[in-house]
Design a protein around this motif. Structure first.
Motif, mmCIF file in Angstrom:
data_model
loop_
_atom_site.group_PDB
_atom_site.id
_atom_site.type_symbol
_atom_site.label_atom_id
_atom_site.label_comp_id
_atom_site.label_asym_id
_atom_site.label_seq_id
_atom_site.Cartn_x
_atom_site.Cartn_y
_atom_site.Cartn_z
ATOM 1 N N VAL A 1 -10.186 -9.211 8.464
ATOM 2 C CA VAL A 1 -9.320 -8.904 9.705
ATOM 3 C C VAL A 1 -8.800 -7.546 9.737
ATOM 4 N N LEU A 2 -9.399 -6.728 10.649
ATOM 5 C CA LEU A 2 -9.228 -5.554 10.911
ATOM 6 C C LEU A 2 -8.421 -5.092 11.949
ATOM 7 N N LEU A 3 -7.177 -4.473 11.738
ATOM 8 C CA LEU A 3 -6.187 -3.889 12.554
ATOM 9 C C LEU A 3 -6.380 -2.716 12.649
ATOM 10 N N ASP A 4 -6.687 -2.073 13.740
ATOM 11 C CA ASP A 4 -6.866 -0.527 13.870
ATOM 12 C C ASP A 4 -7.824 0.193 12.710
ATOM 13 N N GLY A 5 -8.882 -0.804 12.212
ATOM 14 C CA GLY A 5 -9.738 -0.306 11.173
ATOM 15 C C GLY A 5 -9.283 -0.719 9.919
ATOM 16 N N GLU A 6 -8.297 -1.202 9.661
ATOM 17 C CA GLU A 6 -7.588 -1.762 8.330
ATOM 18 C C GLU A 6 -7.756 -3.086 7.970
ATOM 19 N N ALA B 1 -3.950 -1.752 -0.059
ATOM 20 C CA ALA B 1 -3.345 -3.014 0.747
ATOM 21 C C ALA B 1 -1.898 -2.630 0.879
ATOM 22 N N LEU B 2 -1.447 -2.897 2.208
ATOM 23 C CA LEU B 2 -0.148 -2.592 2.937
ATOM 24 C C LEU B 2 0.656 -3.529 3.465
ATOM 25 N N ARG B 3 1.946 -3.465 3.290
ATOM 26 C CA ARG B 3 2.920 -4.317 4.067
ATOM 27 C C ARG B 3 3.428 -3.184 5.083
ATOM 28 N N ARG B 4 3.783 -3.912 6.445
ATOM 29 C CA ARG B 4 4.048 -2.909 7.432
ATOM 30 C C ARG B 4 4.743 -3.626 8.285
ATOM 31 N N VAL B 5 5.898 -3.009 9.022
ATOM 32 C CA VAL B 5 6.723 -3.301 10.151
ATOM 33 C C VAL B 5 5.890 -2.950 11.478
ATOM 34 N N THR C 1 1.046 -2.964 23.387
ATOM 35 C CA THR C 1 0.352 -2.423 22.357
ATOM 36 C C THR C 1 0.992 -2.175 20.881
ATOM 37 N N PRO C 2 0.404 -2.976 20.051
ATOM 38 C CA PRO C 2 1.192 -2.772 18.847
ATOM 39 C C PRO C 2 1.225 -1.450 18.076
ATOM 40 N N VAL C 3 2.415 -1.057 17.545
ATOM 41 C CA VAL C 3 2.547 0.337 17.029
ATOM 42 C C VAL C 3 2.929 0.066 15.714
ATOM 43 N N VAL C 4 2.386 0.813 14.878
ATOM 44 C CA VAL C 4 2.998 0.650 13.294
ATOM 45 C C VAL C 4 4.110 1.478 13.143
ATOM 46 N N ASP C 5 5.258 1.350 13.050
ATOM 47 C CA ASP C 5 6.314 2.048 12.553
ATOM 48 C C ASP C 5 6.313 2.586 11.401
ATOM 49 N N TRP C 6 6.123 2.008 10.234
ATOM 50 C CA TRP C 6 5.908 2.465 8.936
ATOM 51 C C TRP C 6 5.133 1.662 8.273
ATOM 52 N N ARG C 7 4.565 2.038 7.008
ATOM 53 C CA ARG C 7 3.657 1.510 5.883
ATOM 54 C C ARG C 7 3.913 1.857 4.632
ATOM 55 N N ALA C 8 3.782 0.979 3.969
ATOM 56 C CA ALA C 8 4.100 1.261 2.233
ATOM 57 C C ALA C 8 3.092 0.680 1.432
ATOM 58 N N PRO C 9 2.475 1.196 0.527
ATOM 59 C CA PRO C 9 1.718 0.629 -0.393
ATOM 60 C C PRO C 9 2.334 -0.326 -1.493
ATOM 61 N N TYR C 10 1.663 -1.193 -2.239
ATOM 62 C CA TYR C 10 2.475 -1.821 -3.282
ATOM 63 C C TYR C 10 1.261 -1.914 -4.578
ATOM 64 N N ASP C 11 1.878 -2.011 -5.582
ATOM 65 C CA ASP C 11 1.058 -2.183 -6.794
ATOM 66 C C ASP C 11 0.174 -3.605 -6.832
ATOM 67 N N ARG C 12 -0.741 -3.550 -6.803
ATOM 68 C CA ARG C 12 -1.873 -4.774 -6.871
ATOM 69 C C ARG C 12 -1.923 -5.344 -8.151
ATOM 70 N N ALA D 1 14.176 -2.544 7.560
ATOM 71 C CA ALA D 1 13.276 -2.862 8.332
ATOM 72 C C ALA D 1 13.333 -1.735 9.351
ATOM 73 N N ASP D 2 14.236 -1.048 9.800
ATOM 74 C CA ASP D 2 14.072 0.018 10.789
ATOM 75 C C ASP D 2 14.245 1.409 10.064
ATOM 76 N N GLY D 3 13.815 1.291 8.837
ATOM 77 C CA GLY D 3 13.730 2.789 8.074
ATOM 78 C C GLY D 3 12.063 2.707 7.332
ATOM 79 N N GLY D 4 12.179 2.497 6.273
ATOM 80 C CA GLY D 4 10.920 2.465 5.606
ATOM 81 C C GLY D 4 10.216 3.920 5.665
ATOM 82 N N PRO D 5 9.136 4.351 4.868
ATOM 83 C CA PRO D 5 8.525 3.419 3.798
ATOM 84 C C PRO D 5 9.007 3.688 2.465
ATOM 85 N N GLU D 6 10.315 4.294 2.149
ATOM 86 C CA GLU D 6 10.826 4.482 0.768
ATOM 87 C C GLU D 6 11.582 3.124 0.848
#
Length: 347
Positions: A93-98, A107-111, A119-130, A176-181
């Motif tokens: 399932v590729l969203l904007d190539g990811e 792998a990312l979780r995003r808001v 059009t969907p806009v990525v506000d922020w993204r953050a990695p997690y430890d798999r 939710a309105d901040g991230g990615p820290e």
């Protein structure tokens, strides 16, 4: 149904759903060979089989089919919000190539929000430890939790998941309105040598409740699931409550409970208590389906104490496989198990 140049088919156990999607050189959403399975007994039910479609920015996709043909399952699989033990067993399932279906190191979780044209806009993204591998008691390699919104004001100030770090997962809380820290990254269920979770968390107010499923033996795994490391482990169970502080600058563990939850716990908005199906006795792969005893349990969210426990039965007929139950308005609980559905009502 939309008429487009290329058709996508959703093949389910009960029929076929057909839809149309336009081809684009660089689609915003590109789904290829998507498969979804639900483990059942010694095998699995293949709810979605080999779906392909593409969507560009501003495109609309119509999905048509009879009840039970896989329409809702398809939609939920795109956002990794499948209920119970359902899992994406193949495809991309590729969203904007990811690839959202992959649970790799990056792998990312995003808001997401939306531009004025939708059009969907990525506000922020953050990695997690798999983590180094799939843990026993999990169905896939990566976080087993669905992102959950919570907060003391409007209920959406924070978003949280639990990662798959070893030996203990970390609760990650973001604004939710901040991230990615993150607001906090705190190890959970550390009362055990190893822990992990396949369950979505309970999140309400400033509190998050995390269930330990490490070692829980499932009768089957999704197609293509990698081997766990170690291959098996004892199921210790347990729950933890973690609170975000009043300033929203950190988190702390409030309590740890030894209750072995065999189902996905639910928080009742009617009485403020946590309800689940707990298990006692032998909880190895053989014990859960033979001599383990299952109980309908009520837990105090303030202290973690078990307030009440009502015996349900013994063995696989009552094994809920970490599935979520559904409560009726009158408090009656309908809980899926390995062999059917159990109805639990108040006397």
């Amino acid at each position: 149904m939309l008429r487009r140049r290329r058709a996508a088919a959703v093949h389910s156990a009960t029929g076929t759903v057909t839809a149309a999607a336009a081809g684009r050189a660089a689609p915003l959403l590109d789904v290829r060979g998507l498969r979804v399975a639900f483990p059942l007994g010694a095998g699995s039910v293949r709810a979605v089989r080999g779906v392909d479609f593409s969507l560009g920015a501003g495109d609309t996709l119509g999905v048509v089919g009879e009840s039970g043909s896989g329409k809702s399952t398809l939609a939920l699989s795109l956002t990794r919000m499948l209920p119970g033990v359902g899992r994406v067993s193949g495809g991309s399932v590729l969203l904007d190539g990811e690839d959202l279906a992959a649970a790799g190191e990056e792998a990312l979780r995003r808001v997401l929000s939306a531009a004025p044209d939708g059009t969907p806009v990525v506000d922020w993204r953050a990695p997690y430890d798999r983590g180094p591998a799939r843990k026993p008691g999990q169905l896939s390699w990566g976080t087993g939790t669905t992102p959950s919104f919570f907060g003391p004001d409007n209920g959406t100030e924070y978003v949280t998941i639990v990662d798959n770090a070893a030996p203990h997962g970390n609760l990650l809380v973001y604004r939710a309105d901040g991230g990615p820290e993150p607001v906090c990254r705190i190890p959970v269920l550390t009362q055990y040598a190893r822990s992990g979770t396949e369950d979505a968390v309970i999140a309400s107010g400033r509190s998050v409740f995390v269930t330990n499923t490490y070692g829980y033996p499932y009768p089957a795994l999704p197609e293509g699931a990698p081997a766990s490391r170690p291959s098996s482990a004892n199921f210790d169970g347990g729950l933890s409550r973690i609170d975000v502080n009043a300033q929203g600058t950190g988190c702390e563990v409030v309590w740890n409970s030894p209750v072995k939850s065999a189902a996905l716990p639910r928080l009742s908005l009617a009485d403020g208590k946590i309800y689940t199906v707990s298990v006692t006795g032998p909880t190895g792969s053989a014990g859960l389906n033979t001599f383990a005893q299952y109980h309908h349990s009520v837990i105090d969210p303030a202290t973690g104490a078990q307030l009440n426990s009502s015996f349900l039965g013994i063995g696989l007929v009552y094994n809920p496989l970490q599935m979520r139950g559904t409560a009726a308005p009158d408090g009656t609980l309908y809980q899926g198990t390995e062999t059917g559905v159990v109805r639990i009502s108040r006397r």
